[in-house]
Every structure is written in structure tokens, then in C-alpha cells.
Write a protein that holds these residues in place. Sequence first.
Motif, mmCIF file in Angstrom:
data_model
loop_
_atom_site.group_PDB
_atom_site.id
_atom_site.type_symbol
_atom_site.label_atom_id
_atom_site.label_comp_id
_atom_site.label_asym_id
_atom_site.label_seq_id
_atom_site.Cartn_x
_atom_site.Cartn_y
_atom_site.Cartn_z
ATOM 1 N N CYS A 86 0.827 -1.208 0.000
ATOM 2 C CA CYS A 86 0.000 0.000 0.000
ATOM 3 C C CYS A 86 0.862 1.260 0.000
ATOM 4 C CB CYS A 86 -0.931 -0.009 1.204
ATOM 5 S SG CYS A 86 -2.099 -1.401 1.200
ATOM 6 N N ARG A 87 2.015 1.210 0.655
ATOM 7 C CA ARG A 87 2.907 2.377 0.632
ATOM 8 C C ARG A 87 3.425 2.611 -0.787
ATOM 9 N NH1 ARG A 87 5.014 5.470 4.021
ATOM 10 N NH2 ARG A 87 4.606 4.178 5.834
ATOM 11 N N TYR A 88 3.759 1.538 -1.489
ATOM 12 C CA TYR A 88 4.208 1.700 -2.876
ATOM 13 C C TYR A 88 3.117 2.370 -3.714
ATOM 14 C CZ TYR A 88 7.831 -1.701 -1.587
ATOM 15 O OH TYR A 88 8.872 -2.356 -0.980
ATOM 16 N N LEU A 89 1.864 2.024 -3.441
ATOM 17 C CA LEU A 89 0.759 2.609 -4.199
ATOM 18 C C LEU A 89 0.620 4.103 -3.925
ATOM 19 C CD1 LEU A 89 -2.012 -0.144 -3.874
ATOM 20 C CD2 LEU A 89 -0.590 0.360 -5.858
ATOM 21 N N VAL A 90 0.689 4.506 -2.652
ATOM 22 C CA VAL A 90 0.503 5.929 -2.342
ATOM 23 C C VAL A 90 1.706 6.760 -2.782
ATOM 24 C CG1 VAL A 90 -1.048 5.419 -0.413
ATOM 25 C CG2 VAL A 90 1.382 5.763 0.029
ATOM 26 N N ASN A 91 2.873 6.124 -2.915
ATOM 27 C CA ASN A 91 4.058 6.842 -3.386
ATOM 28 C C ASN A 91 4.096 6.946 -4.911
ATOM 29 O OD1 ASN A 91 5.111 7.377 -0.864
ATOM 30 N ND2 ASN A 91 6.401 5.559 -0.808
ATOM 31 N N HIS A 92 3.217 6.191 -5.568
ATOM 32 C CA HIS A 92 3.209 6.185 -7.032
ATOM 33 C C HIS A 92 2.442 7.393 -7.561
ATOM 34 C CE1 HIS A 92 2.574 4.544 -11.158
ATOM 35 N NE2 HIS A 92 3.707 3.922 -10.894
ATOM 36 N N GLU A 93 2.812 7.818 -8.760
ATOM 37 C CA GLU A 93 2.152 8.968 -9.379
ATOM 38 C C GLU A 93 0.687 8.667 -9.647
ATOM 39 O OE1 GLU A 93 3.553 7.846 -13.951
ATOM 40 O OE2 GLU A 93 4.570 9.427 -12.814
ATOM 41 N N PHE A 94 -0.113 9.720 -9.812
ATOM 42 C CA PHE A 94 -1.552 9.574 -10.008
ATOM 43 C C PHE A 94 -1.849 8.773 -11.268
ATOM 44 C CE2 PHE A 94 -5.448 11.067 -12.106
ATOM 45 C CZ PHE A 94 -6.375 10.747 -11.138
ATOM 46 N N ASP A 95 -2.831 7.892 -11.151
ATOM 47 C CA ASP A 95 -3.312 7.097 -12.273
ATOM 48 C C ASP A 95 -4.835 7.223 -12.265
ATOM 49 O OD1 ASP A 95 -4.269 5.082 -13.941
ATOM 50 O OD2 ASP A 95 -2.741 3.633 -13.368
ATOM 51 N N GLU A 96 -5.420 7.620 -13.377
ATOM 52 C CA GLU A 96 -6.869 7.852 -13.396
ATOM 53 C C GLU A 96 -7.668 6.601 -13.026
ATOM 54 O OE1 GLU A 96 -7.553 7.242 -18.227
ATOM 55 O OE2 GLU A 96 -7.715 9.232 -17.310
ATOM 56 N N ASP A 97 -7.074 5.419 -13.210
ATOM 57 C CA ASP A 97 -7.776 4.190 -12.848
ATOM 58 C C ASP A 97 -7.891 4.017 -11.336
ATOM 59 O OD1 ASP A 97 -8.425 3.102 -15.389
ATOM 60 O OD2 ASP A 97 -6.323 2.546 -15.674
ATOM 61 N N GLU A 98 -7.093 4.749 -10.576
ATOM 62 C CA GLU A 98 -7.119 4.576 -9.117
ATOM 63 C C GLU A 98 -8.427 5.042 -8.502
ATOM 64 O OE1 GLU A 98 -4.859 8.419 -7.167
ATOM 65 O OE2 GLU A 98 -3.604 6.942 -8.200
ATOM 66 N N ILE A 99 -9.258 5.761 -9.270
ATOM 67 C CA ILE A 99 -10.566 6.185 -8.741
ATOM 68 C C ILE A 99 -11.709 5.701 -9.643
ATOM 69 C CG2 ILE A 99 -9.721 8.170 -7.439
ATOM 70 C CD1 ILE A 99 -10.517 9.942 -9.808
ATOM 71 N N ARG A 100 -11.394 4.824 -10.595
ATOM 72 C CA ARG A 100 -12.418 4.312 -11.515
ATOM 73 C C ARG A 100 -12.795 2.871 -11.209
ATOM 74 N NH1 ARG A 100 -9.937 4.447 -17.050
ATOM 75 N NH2 ARG A 100 -11.949 3.549 -17.610
ATOM 76 N N HIS A 101 -12.235 2.318 -10.173
ATOM 77 C CA HIS A 101 -12.411 0.895 -9.865
ATOM 78 C C HIS A 101 -13.725 0.618 -9.134
ATOM 79 C CE1 HIS A 101 -11.531 1.827 -5.672
ATOM 80 N NE2 HIS A 101 -10.559 2.599 -6.120
ATOM 81 N N LYS A 102 -13.960 -0.681 -8.895
ATOM 82 C CA LYS A 102 -15.146 -1.121 -8.160
ATOM 83 C C LYS A 102 -14.776 -1.793 -6.840
ATOM 84 C CE LYS A 102 -17.695 -1.964 -12.471
ATOM 85 N NZ LYS A 102 -18.376 -2.990 -13.316
ATOM 86 N N VAL A 103 -13.563 -1.536 -6.352
ATOM 87 C CA VAL A 103 -13.102 -2.160 -5.107
ATOM 88 C C VAL A 103 -13.957 -1.690 -3.937
ATOM 89 C CG1 VAL A 103 -11.213 -2.283 -3.437
ATOM 90 C CG2 VAL A 103 -10.737 -2.498 -5.885
ATOM 91 N N ARG A 104 -14.479 -2.637 -3.186
ATOM 92 C CA ARG A 104 -15.268 -2.299 -1.992
ATOM 93 C C ARG A 104 -14.543 -2.628 -0.700
ATOM 94 N NH1 ARG A 104 -17.648 -6.505 0.590
ATOM 95 N NH2 ARG A 104 -17.798 -8.536 -0.460
ATOM 96 N N LEU A 105 -13.505 -3.478 -0.800
ATOM 97 C CA LEU A 105 -12.785 -3.890 0.409
ATOM 98 C C LEU A 105 -11.338 -4.212 0.079
ATOM 99 C CD1 LEU A 105 -12.836 -4.885 3.444
ATOM 100 C CD2 LEU A 105 -13.291 -7.166 2.526
ATOM 101 N N ALA A 106 -10.435 -3.699 0.916
ATOM 102 C CA ALA A 106 -9.031 -4.115 0.897
ATOM 103 C C ALA A 106 -8.777 -4.835 2.214
ATOM 104 C CB ALA A 106 -8.117 -2.907 0.766
ATOM 105 N N PHE A 107 -8.166 -6.014 2.170
ATOM 106 C CA PHE A 107 -7.906 -6.733 3.417
ATOM 107 C C PHE A 107 -6.477 -7.251 3.432
ATOM 108 C CE2 PHE A 107 -9.531 -9.853 0.432
ATOM 109 C CZ PHE A 107 -8.861 -11.035 0.697
#
Length: 600
Positions: A297-318
Motif C-alpha cells: 500500500c505504501r508503494y501505491l501511495v508513493n506512485h504517481e496519479f493514475d486515473e484508474d485509481e478512482i475508476r475501480h469497483k473495489v469495496r474492500l481491501a484486506f
Amino acid sequence: MEKWMRFQARVKRDLRFWRGLQRTLKRVKSIARDSNNLICDDIQAAVEQWRNERAMTFEGRTVTYGELDAMANRYAHWAKGLNLRRGQVVALFMPNRLEYFAIWYGLSKVGVVTALINNQLTGLPLAHCLNISGAHHAIVDAETSPVFEQARPLLERKMQEWVLGQAHGDQRDLVQALKSCSQLPPDRSVREDMTAADTVLLIYTSGTTGLPKAARITHMRAQLMMRGFAGATGATSKDRVYVALPLYHATGGLCGVGAALLNGGSVVLRRRFSATHFWKEIVAEGCTMFVYIGELCRYLVNHEFDEDEIRHKVRLAFGNGLRPDVWPQLKQRFRVPEVLEFYGSTEGNVSLFNFDGREGAVGRVPKWLKKRFNIRLVQYDVETEEVVRGLDGLCVEAGPGQVGQCVGQIAAGDARSEFTGYLDKAASEKKVLHNVFERGDAWFATGDLLRTDADGYFYFVDRIGDTFRWKGENVSTNEVAERLLAFPGVEEANVYGVAVDGADGRAGMAALVVDGAFDAKAFSDHVRQELPAYAQPLFVRLLPAMETTGTFKIRKVDLVADGYDPGKVKGPLFFHDPKKGYVKITKSVWDKLQAGTVKI
């Protein structure tokens, strides 16, 4: 009004916790060590219910439950054809691929144990894992075959190599061998008299501080993980779970896969994690859940913006290991509605779930349920590295706000609190504490330092051995790292203690990966503001990248060995001067440190 709102919030929180706990207990309550219902029977039941539904997708290929089962059956008959008997071991040394799960599932149908070998290993560590497995056969593919060959001279016995790909020399072609194997299930009589207490897998510890140990995973233990997450996540047949974690590790290979396949859902499997492709693939595959390890998750937040990061259907991360500073970013930036953090270990008997989503907490045990859980915290002396015992010789329980070692009571006959241990009996015994709260009791020592609050939430503090003592105070490397990561430009931080000649305890040192130039003065100001004097790292080194295990755990052993010696440390190295802040360790500074003319 304010009291009423607090009361409502507490009731809502308790209801959410209770519902999550009930979902989980419903799935695991029937598990018993003497049962003849094995993990392969659980999976087979799912196959019968959802035979024609998609089960797993990998690199553009999707198989149904029925096709996955047929694949597994071929491996079962392959093992029978080799006269492999119940309890014998086959080593599986491959990266994530479509066949991975089918291999160990199939072998379990005939009672054969699969040793899941970390595909990142080479040389001596690889040979060590193969040697202690006791296996005489190893399954590899084109990627891992050359690595296996290089380690072969270090093996203690002859091991037949079976390749999913082109075979050379003494290697055997597994693809060809499987063609003559039946796709029908083997007769259940081949595992007659087996119980859930029998071993199904060997899963290895990460080896962050030494050579890995092989943990015995019984059918019962695998059921607890797979069924437990099938219940805890609330997954359904409509869910698609994205798994980018290695399948040789329990979080991805059992918890993530179990959440999907025991509910009729499907797994979207990736060969390895990629921050660049993560959200694109989740959107393309219509994933509704993903399983994580904190650093992912840290790698994800350190990564540059990707428009797909807010277009998904994810309801849960575990998953587990999510840092408190990353947690809100995961939810807000990526618009992930719900996070289910858990606490546990592959070999341990302690498990916690944070069902109601308190940020930063690894789980919760409300006061009204404390007696139903086997988890406790006992006071621990980080200097002597021993639990604190009272005059009666028993351990002293840590109260709310106090840091203590997490321990789990070992109760015979209770599937949820049994400790199956490692192949190495001596290593297993080292993890057991005796006479903890009563004479004759036994508790599993997790090696983790946690603390609780008044509401019963548990918070991870540090691993024992990572926490060190300096200037009479205990320093948590985990907590210091969190404060260093708050400094702009610091992408990764690894904090550890190093010995300093003439000083008691260990001084703090931090290895940092930074984005761009490192402003030593601004960093000094940040450290002074954020940390008490005893917790401020005395030394800092910069790294181009952080060395991690295959499950994203940061390795410290080599960094500790390097210390702050410029002869061993490559790259920029700094010393915290009490007046000037962080200054580069030049030859003159090093000479002064060695001579003791600089005050530490």
C-alpha cells in the motif's frame, strides 16, 4: 447531545464488530483436529457448487472451478504414479502462475505434503529450505529451473527436478508426464484415516533475521485461514479478488484465495506486484477486493496519479501491516470504502480482525469478550529480552496503554488455539512460554510488541529485537520510522539499533530511500520536532532502494552488520551532531567518532 452521539457511535461500532465476528465464527466453528474433512474436501465442495463458474484468471487465461479441479486431479494421479505416500513431501519452487494452487490442492487429495518454497531465494537459503523440507521431488518452471540447478551442489540428497517447460539433462518433463494422468478425482480411500491434524503444507518464515524456518500447516490450520477469511471479508460469488502477493505465503495463497474460492468468487492472479499496473488491472478485470501487505500500500501511495485509481469497483481491501500514516490515504485518495486489517502469523495461534475499521488498529477484543479470546499482552523487558515475572514467578499482564509481548494460550483440543510449530522441534519449543498466568499453562510467544487502549483495540508497536534501548529509554523502530516517513521526500524508512563503542544500549540508525535531493538541515529540524532526544536517529544512510523479502518485509540484518562504518556503507552517510544537526560522515568526522572526541 454529545454524550448521546458518542453512545450511538459506540453501539454502531460494536454492532459492526459483532457482525464481522459472527460471520467468521460461523465458517470456522465446525473445524476439529480429529475430523476426516480435509482442506481438499472444502475446496471440492466449492467445485461441486460452482463447477462452471470462473475460478481463476492469470495473464489473459481464465479457468472454471471444474477446470481448476481437473488440473489438480492430474497432479494427484501424477503423485500416485510416483508411489508418493501420505506424508511425503514435494517441493514447489515457482513464481505465481495458474498451476500453482492446483498443484498443492491436487497433491493434498492423495495426502502428499507440498513445501511452498520462496521463488526469490537463491544459493544457500534456497538449498536450506529444500534440505529441511525432506522432499525428494521438486516442481519448477523455466524461470526457477536455472536457479535450482545452481543450488543443486548444496543439496544434501538427490532431488528429482520436474519442469513445467523444456527439460534438460536429468530433468523430467512434467507437462509430458501429466498428459497420461486422469482428470477424474482420485478415490477418497487414498487418504483414509487422515485427519485435519495431518500436515498439508510447509510454509516458510520470511527469514528477515536469518535462514527461514518451515512452519507445519495442517489441514485444520489451512481451513482456519481459508474459511476464516471467507467469512471475515463477507465475500460472495460476485466478488473478484485481486492477488498480487506470492502464493508461497499464507496471506495471498490461503487468506486471499480462500476468501474468493470458498464463496464461489474468483481470483485475479498476478505474477508479481506492480504499482504501475495495479489499478489498471483491477479496473480491467472488474475486481471488487484486493489483499495487501502493508508495504504494498505504501508503494501505491508513493506512485504517481493514475486515473484508474478512482475508476475501480473495489469495496474492500484486506491484509496486514498497514501503517497508520498510509491508512487514510488508501481510503481517501483511492476511494476504498472499507479496510479489513488483521493480525496473525503463519505458524501462530493468535488472530485478530479489525472489523469496525478503527484506523491504525490491528484488531479488537472488547472487554465483554475477553475471556473468549486466547490473546493477552505480558510485560516485556527489551533490554534483557525476557518477559517480566512477578515474585510468584508468573508473568505480569500489560494494562491499557502499556506495551507488552503478544501471547496466545495453547489449548489442547481447540483448533483455533493449537500451535503446530515448525519442523524443527527446538525452534518450536523456543516459541512457547510456560507458567505464564498459571502453573503448567503454555502460551505461544508471537515475538511482537503490541499495546491496547481502553476500548480493547490492539496496536502493533514493533518486533522484539527491533525495539532497542538507548539512554535508558525503549525505542520502537516502527514508531520512529512512521515519524521519519512524514518528512517530505522520504519514500521508505528502515530504523534499527547499532552498537556504539563505550555506550550502553544501541543507538538509533535510519536507512532512507528519498525522492530527489536530501535536505539534511530540514530533516534535522523535522526530527527534533517530531521525536524525543533519545529516539532521534544518531546515524542516517541513504539507499537507492530498500531490500525486502518476497512478501515486502524489510530486511535489517545486513544494514545492522554495516553499522555506521563508512568503509562498509556505500552512499551518503550522516551523523547527528548535537549542535549542527545531520552532517556528512567524512574521514575527519569518522576519526573523531573513533577517537571519542565527538559527544554521543
